[in-house]
Scaffold this active site. Structure first.
Site, mmCIF file in Angstrom:
data_model
loop_
_atom_site.group_PDB
_atom_site.id
_atom_site.type_symbol
_atom_site.label_atom_id
_atom_site.label_comp_id
_atom_site.label_asym_id
_atom_site.label_seq_id
_atom_site.Cartn_x
_atom_site.Cartn_y
_atom_site.Cartn_z
ATOM 1 C CB SER A 1 10.843 -14.974 60.438
ATOM 2 O OG SER A 1 10.332 -16.260 60.668
ATOM 3 C CG ASP B 1 25.842 -19.885 57.959
ATOM 4 O OD1 ASP B 1 26.547 -18.941 58.355
ATOM 5 O OD2 ASP B 1 24.793 -20.245 58.536
ATOM 6 C CE LYS C 1 8.646 -14.834 64.186
ATOM 7 N NZ LYS C 1 9.027 -16.217 63.898
#
Length: 711
Positions: free
Chosen positions: A474, A485, A499
């Site tokens: 999460s 990224d 998740k």
């Protein structure tokens, strides 16, 4: 089993149950019934799941089958209590149980729970009869403790034979684990076992309709989505306290032992710690609020006793205590404590500085930050308390101190971090990048919202690494994915949990109609005296309302985050993580956000991987890790235990010898003294993955990544 349930409010039912045929139960067994409040809540939860959740799952036959399976697993996953005839009987509800939730009809799941409770008590009572039965420890027979992969018992005779073996194993285990002096004290072992089973019976008989309701609602919500959960009031309060890393009370961890509330830990910094009047193993037998009368709490359920002991900050609670080691007949001491807000420091961010020798022979200082979860004290934050506790505030202070100590790099350890506050994941990422989008969220109407870090500047701009594993989930995945990224650092470890769904915590009172509230109030069922202070009276639902996407447009759902530098793991995706959940949402992707990467680390990652793999080829510790993984995977088979004393003793000696050799191999690899016979077992919590991750960070420093520049 029952001791693992967090308990809620106790109410009297006034709405009639359904009229389906039922097999009659033993009159002496537990015959729990849903309360009016339970039935109202069940209907509203079903409505939410059908019409407002992200998946909008209808209450159909196919869903009923999943709910049915979940209910059986949650009660008797090890298949040690129920008979095949019970399962055959229950199948009358298999295709209709979810539709019943929609109508607020809980008669079927409560019937199943009551039958299970009866079987559980029967098994415990039979076990007690077997404590004094003759047992031959010289014959060869096998015992399987966990029967999940085996059929349910075909009849009562087969069940009783299992529990005869269970008692025999428990007695044999006491013999083999006792000191030489006590190993032949048969009566002492029998008395130990009697107390154990009687305690289990006592706990089981205290089970109430709220316990059953919590388990039943979990069977429903898990069928829809593994992360949608209904919490009764006590569960809801515990969840919210966990999210804030704080609670209000005396600062002690409590357990039930021999029907008495017992102190098991005094939390540093809390009222009990400062007062120095409570100690581990003290027993609390009475509780009074301020100057009020004492309630005798011997034999109470733990949750009810805890509700009396906890309370708002600055209020007084008086405790009647039998000190550790004293008989119950001893004069109790009276202790008055002022409740306060307790901060759970062991679950807060912590720092450590590691000295790491690089391939170039130089020693580097790497700041290690361990973060167990993403926490924030929402209540204090909403009050605009400048001293509210949060992950980002704590990590900011740690980074400031690490900079002052001139560390060469920082590693954030998110292993086993199951997530927490989305807000904190976003704000924490902002400590390492200047400004920009962090995560995208698609809601139930397919609208996409981009959550940005709008705070300019960074707190740490040096070499940075993030360590994850299969149980990083999460918020951990949002953070690690954003760092990856943006090219802001190196992600190390193993594939994360996967998740990628967003839950909203909603007070159920928002969905209970005014009419139902008036009906409950008229019957005196709108409030319960045992509901903890501050807990939502109808409980809370954490319901999936959206899905996370990385700034690249890729979902973290199912796939999780794949590290730049990967390590082998014993936790396969088929058995652990989101991809092992039958009701989990699939992976997908949306359009990417407009973001400017800090750096393109593609070439650097390739070089780091090559150096890492070369090091692993020559590393005996890496080979040791692979052997550990292979041993772990062998444990998935059905484990049969011999009930022949000499054979079991021999097997355990072999296991101990193998364990000793394994530990000594690890000690030898690290140049530490070997574990000799008769000595206490040495500390062996070696962390090869962390050690190698720190080595990778020194490689990263050497490759010229001291300051990251935009390419």
């Amino acid at each position: 089993m029952f001791k693992n349930i967090v308990f809620g409010l106790a109410l009297i039912s006034f709405i009639a149950c359904g009229s389906k045929p039922r097999v009659s139960l033993d009159e002496e067994a537990l015959q729990l019934k849903p309360s009016a409040q339970h039935e109202v809540i069940a209907a509203e939860v079903a409505n939410l799941l059908e019409n407002y959740s992200y998946k909008k799952v209808p209450m159909t036959d196919s869903l009923s089958q999943i709910v049915f399976t979940n209910l059986l697993k949650s009660m008797d996953q090890g298949r040690n209590y129920l008979l095949q005839s019970d399962i055959d009987d229950f199948r009358q509800f298999e295709n209709t149980i979810s539709q019943d939730f929609r109508k607020g009809d809980l008669s079927a799941p409560f019937y199943i729970f009551n039958v299970y409770s009866q079987r559980y008590l029967e098994a415990m009572e039979y076990a007690l009869t077997q404590v004094d039965a003759p047992h031959d420890f010289d014959v060869e027979e096998k015992y399987v403790a966990y029967r999940e992969k085996l059929p349910y018992f075909k009849d009562d005779t087969e069940l009783k034979d299992q529990w005869r073996k269970r008692v025999k194993y428990d007695l044999l285990n006491l013999r083999l684990t006792s000191t030489d002096k006590d190993s032949v004290d048969v009566e002492k072992h029998k008395e130990t076992l009697r107390k154990r089973y009687k305690n289990l019976v006592s706990q089981a008989k205290q089970t109430n309709s709220n316990d059953a309701f919590q388990l039943i609602m979990s069977a429903l919500t898990d069928a829809v989505d593994p992360h949608t959960t209904y919490y009764n009031p006590s569960f809801a309060q515990a969840f919210n306290e966990s999210m804030s890393n704080t609670f209000e009370g005396i600062g002690a961890r409590l357990m039930m032992e021999n029907e008495m509330v017992t102190i098991k830990e005094v939390i540093a910094g809390g009222p009990a710690f400062k007062d120095k009047s409570l100690n581990v193993d003290d027993r609390i037998i009475g509780v009074a609020q301020g100057d009020g009368e004492f309630d005798d709490i011997i034999g109470w359920r733990l949750d009810a006793a805890v509700a009396k002991i906890k309370g708002p900050k600055n209020t007084i609670v008086r405790l009647k205590v039998i000190p550790a080691g004293q008989e119950l007949t001893a004069q109790p001491k009276i202790i008055a404590l002022k409740r306060d807000k307790i901060v759970i420091e062991e679950e807060s961010a912590k720092k450590e500085i590691k000295q790491v020798k690089g391939e170039d022979g130089k020693t580097y200082k790497v700041g290690l930050i361990k973060l167990p979860k993403f926490y924030i004290d929402f209540e204090a934050y909403r009050r605009r308390d400048p001293n509210y506790k949060s992950t980002t505030k704590d990590v900011r202070l740690i980074l400031d101190s690490l900079r002052q100590e001139n560390v060469d790099a920082v590693v954030l350890d998110l292993r086993n971090n199951g997530g927490g506050s989305l807000q904190e994941a976003i704000e924490l990422t902002g400590l390492f990048i200047d400004k920009g989008p962090i995560v995208q969220v698609r809601d139930v109407r397919d609208r996409v919202e981009v959550d940005n870090d709008n705070d300019p500047g960074v707190v740490w701009d040096g070499p940075f690494g993030v360590l994850i594993n299969r149980f990083s989930a999460s918020a951990s995945e949002i953070f690690a994915g954003a760092i990856q990224d943006y090219g802001r650092g190196i992600v190390l470890g193993t594939q994360s949990y996967g998740k990628g769904t967003v839950q909203s915590a909603i007070d159920m009172s928002r969905f209970i109609s005014a009419t139902n509230k008036l009906l409950l109030k008229a019957k005196g069922l709108d409030k319960d005296p045992d509901t903890p202070n501050g807990a939502p009276e109808f409980g809370q639902i954490n319901i999936t309302m959206g899905k996370f996407y990385r700034v690249t447009g890729s979902s973290t759902q199912h796939k999780g985050v794949i590290p730049d530098i990967s390590f082998p793991t014993q936790y396969s995706a088929e058995r652990f993580g989101e991809s092992s959940e039958p009701s989990a949402l699939p992976w997908d992707q949306i359009k990417p956000s407009s973001f400017a990467a800090v750096a393109d680390l593609t070439n650097v990652k390739d070089q780091l991987t090559a150096i890492h793999e070369s090091r692993m080829e020559k590393s005996p510790e890496y080979a040791y890790l692979l052997e550990d993984i292979e041993e772990f995977q062998k444990l998935d088979s059905i484990q049969e235990i011999s009930l022949n004393q000499e054979k079991l003793k021999e097997e355990r000696e072999k296991t101990r010898a193998k364990n000793r050799a394994r530990i000594n191999k690890g000690l030898e690899l690290r140049g530490l003294p070997l574990w000799k016979e008769g000595e206490p077992q040495p500390k062996t919590d070696f962390d090869f993955i962390l050690d190698e991750s720190l080595n990778v960070m020194t490689d990263y420093i050497r490759l010229g990544q001291t300051k990251l520049a935009k390419n």
